[in-house]
Design a protein around this motif. Structure first.
Motif, PDB file in Angstrom:
ATOM      1  N   PRO A 263       0.807  -1.238   0.000  1.00  0.00           N
ATOM      2  CA  PRO A 263       0.000   0.000   0.000  1.00  0.00           C
ATOM      3  C   PRO A 263       0.833   1.278   0.000  1.00  0.00           C
ATOM      4  CG  PRO A 263      -0.862  -1.579   1.583  1.00  0.00           C
ATOM      5  CD  PRO A 263       0.471  -2.100   1.129  1.00  0.00           C
ATOM      6  N   ALA A 270      -7.075   0.421  -4.198  1.00  0.00           N
ATOM      7  CA  ALA A 270      -8.446   0.274  -3.711  1.00  0.00           C
ATOM      8  C   ALA A 270      -8.458  -0.474  -2.385  1.00  0.00           C
ATOM      9  CB  ALA A 270      -9.306  -0.451  -4.747  1.00  0.00           C
ATOM     10  N   GLU A 271      -9.509  -0.234  -1.583  1.00  0.00           N
ATOM     11  CA  GLU A 271      -9.594  -0.844  -0.269  1.00  0.00           C
ATOM     12  C   GLU A 271      -9.640  -2.375  -0.328  1.00  0.00           C
ATOM     13  OE1 GLU A 271      -9.353  -0.939   3.728  1.00  0.00           O
ATOM     14  OE2 GLU A 271      -9.128   0.794   2.389  1.00  0.00           O
ATOM     15  N   PRO A 272     -10.413  -3.009  -1.235  1.00  0.00           N
ATOM     16  CA  PRO A 272     -10.385  -4.489  -1.308  1.00  0.00           C
ATOM     17  C   PRO A 272      -8.994  -5.037  -1.601  1.00  0.00           C
ATOM     18  CG  PRO A 272     -12.283  -3.632  -2.482  1.00  0.00           C
ATOM     19  CD  PRO A 272     -11.422  -2.449  -2.132  1.00  0.00           C
ATOM     20  N   ARG A 274      -6.161  -3.531  -0.722  1.00  0.00           N
ATOM     21  CA  ARG A 274      -5.395  -3.401   0.509  1.00  0.00           C
ATOM     22  C   ARG A 274      -5.707  -4.563   1.474  1.00  0.00           C
ATOM     23  NH1 ARG A 274      -3.361   1.702   1.977  1.00  0.00           N
ATOM     24  NH2 ARG A 274      -3.616   3.303   0.372  1.00  0.00           N
ATOM     25  N   GLU A 275      -6.993  -4.886   1.574  1.00  0.00           N
ATOM     26  CA  GLU A 275      -7.361  -5.983   2.463  1.00  0.00           C
ATOM     27  C   GLU A 275      -6.771  -7.309   1.992  1.00  0.00           C
ATOM     28  OE1 GLU A 275     -11.570  -5.952   2.617  1.00  0.00           O
ATOM     29  OE2 GLU A 275     -11.723  -4.086   3.782  1.00  0.00           O
ATOM     30  N   GLU A 276      -6.708  -7.503   0.674  1.00  0.00           N
ATOM     31  CA  GLU A 276      -6.126  -8.743   0.155  1.00  0.00           C
ATOM     32  C   GLU A 276      -4.642  -8.832   0.483  1.00  0.00           C
ATOM     33  OE1 GLU A 276      -6.402 -12.422  -1.651  1.00  0.00           O
ATOM     34  OE2 GLU A 276      -8.006 -10.989  -1.167  1.00  0.00           O
TER      35      GLU A 276
END
Length: 466
Positions: A263, A270-272, A274-276
């Motif tokens: 990140p 995108a946030e998804p 980052r979560e991945e």
């Protein structure tokens, strides 16, 4: 070394057979032949020498008893008829009863002894009233003594000490009882048979006990040698597991760092996404924690002085102690040059042929396995053939790495550091080759030297050794 010979050597390497069984384990399985010949039969009714290694040895008891029966039967009948004055019918029946059971003594000597003793006793009573006994042996005739002693031999080679003592005492008791009826003109053979039978039972019983003891020693040595080989195998597998941990942990750490820093290195993510990346980093850290816990279990035996495979550590060309080697970066093909130089400084002439660009061309597992194989092979040369000229060759292509270590006979007058090998050092080589899905060929050369040849596929499967 000529570059034109490289394709020819590669073609020979690819035809290497699978690794044979270690000589230590194979030799440990061969029991001592004297022990097998003289040991007690394992099952009731099993003939004497049934477990002898050769067919003629197994047939020997039957041949001896058959020859004795064929000789004693007619002689017994003639002597009982002519010398002792027994009737023809009695002489024939007693001759058969005193001699034919000798064939049974090979498999069931106690039954044969009971029959022969009973027949000898009946024979003594039958000739008791005959005329012309003056000077003759009584109660045991010469032929009866010979047959009886043969039964004693079969008993001593098979039965336990308690049975032998009982048979000997019964022989003396029957002789004493018959002695009360002995004619004064006869020659008493009670003491003669008692002494001879006791001596034969003692000698044959001792031989049988010696054979049993030798067999037990051979079995214990086989078990001990197999356990040592198994322990060495497990220790080498644990060492390989520790080394693989270091290799895999490096890549897992890189994955964790890259996932955590993604990140920051890639703004606007995108946030998804980052979560991945966060999930990837968390899984990598969890895997590293599991590997460290497993490594703690594998290293727990260090407190008890556990070491790796024989000769890999602490040898003349080794990397030092186990603890120091584990804290150092894992070696590979690129450090074989240093390994050879250290061996040359130790007084061992070694010639190295290392393909250009080999360092870094192989996966970590193959890279480490090639180094360890060369290290163990050179350590064996120093121990078993000091002063012998050795040649190390490491080549590779797009599919495999080929490792060859060949040494000649030891230098004249140079004593070997070890005169006999156990084969345990080859266990580590074998496990590393199996790890990469390759093949290993080891064996002596006609001139007295030794060869170690390994083929390590670059893309071979890494399978768990079973």
């Amino acid at each position: 070394m000529n570059d034109r010979d490289e394709p020819r050597r590669r073609s020979r390497f690819r035809r290497l057979p699978r690794t044979p069984e270690p000589a230590a384990v194979r030799g440990a399985r061969a029991p001592a032949r004297p022990g097998r010949l003289l040991r007690s039969p394992a099952r009731p009714g099993e003939p004497l020498f049934a477990q002898a290694p050769k067919a003629w040895q197994r047939l020997l008891p039957f041949a001896v008893t058959a020859a004795c029966v064929a000789t004693l039967l007619p002689v017994t009948i003639v002597v009982l008829t002519d010398a002792y004055g027994a009737g023809g019918g009695w002489a024939g029946a007693l001759g058969v009863a005193q001699t034919v059971p000798l064939l049974l003594a090979v498999t069931r000597p106690v039954r044969a002894w009971a029959i022969v003793l009973g027949a000898d006793t009946v024979g003594a009573l039958v000739v008791l009233g005959s005329d012309g006994l003056a000077g003759l042996a009584w109660p045991w005739t010469p032929m009866g003594i010979v047959g009886y002693l043969l039964v004693m031999v079969c008993l001593g080679l098979r039965e336990p000490v308690r049975t032998l003592i009982g048979v000997w005492l019964a022989t003396g008791a029957v002789g004493v009882v018959l002695g009360f009826s002995r004619p004064a003109v006869t020659t008493d053979t009670v003491a003669l048979l008692f002494v001879l039978s006791g001596a034969l039972l003692a000698v044959t019983g001792s031989l049988r006990g010696l054979g049993d003891a030798q067999q037990r020693i051979a079995e214990q040595e086989s078990i001990s040698e197999a356990e040592r080989a198994r322990r060495t195998l497990l220790e080498e597998r644990a060492r390989i597991a520790r080394e693989l941990h270091d290799v895999v942990a490096h890549h897992m750490s890189v994955i964790t760092v890259q996932a955590d820093s993604a990140p920051y290195r890639l703004p606007g993510m995108a946030e998804p996404v980052r979560e991945e990346f966060a999930a990837i980093a968390a899984s990598a850290r969890e895997s590293l924690g599991e590997m460290r816990r497993l490594l703690t279990v594998l290293r727990s035996d260090q407190a008890h002085g556990s070491t790796g495979a024989a000769g890999t550590d602490g040898g003349p060309v080794g990397e030092g102690g186990e603890g120091g080697a584990e804290r150092a970066p894992q070696p590979g093909i690129g450090r074989i040059q240093q390994l050879v130089e250290a061996t040359v400084r130790a007084g061992q002439p070694v010639e190295l042929s290392l393909a250009a660009g080999a360092d870094g061309a192989a996966p970590p597992a193959v890279d480490l396995s090639a180094y360890r194989i060369v290290q163990e092979a050179l350590a064996n040369v120093v121990r078993h053939a000091p002063g012998a000229r050795a040649r190390v060759s490491v080549t590779y292509d797009a599919r495999e790495v080929l490792v060859l270590v060949v040494n000649g006979p030891g230098r004249d007058g140079a004593p070997a550091l070890e005169t006999a090998g156990t084969g345990h050092g080859l266990v580590g080589m074998r496990e590393r080759v199996r790890l990469t899905g390759g093949t290993l060929d080891t064996g002596p050369l006609p001139d007295g030297g030794f060869r170690v040849a390994a083929r390590l596929p670059l893309n071979g499967p890494i399978e768990e050794a079973s």
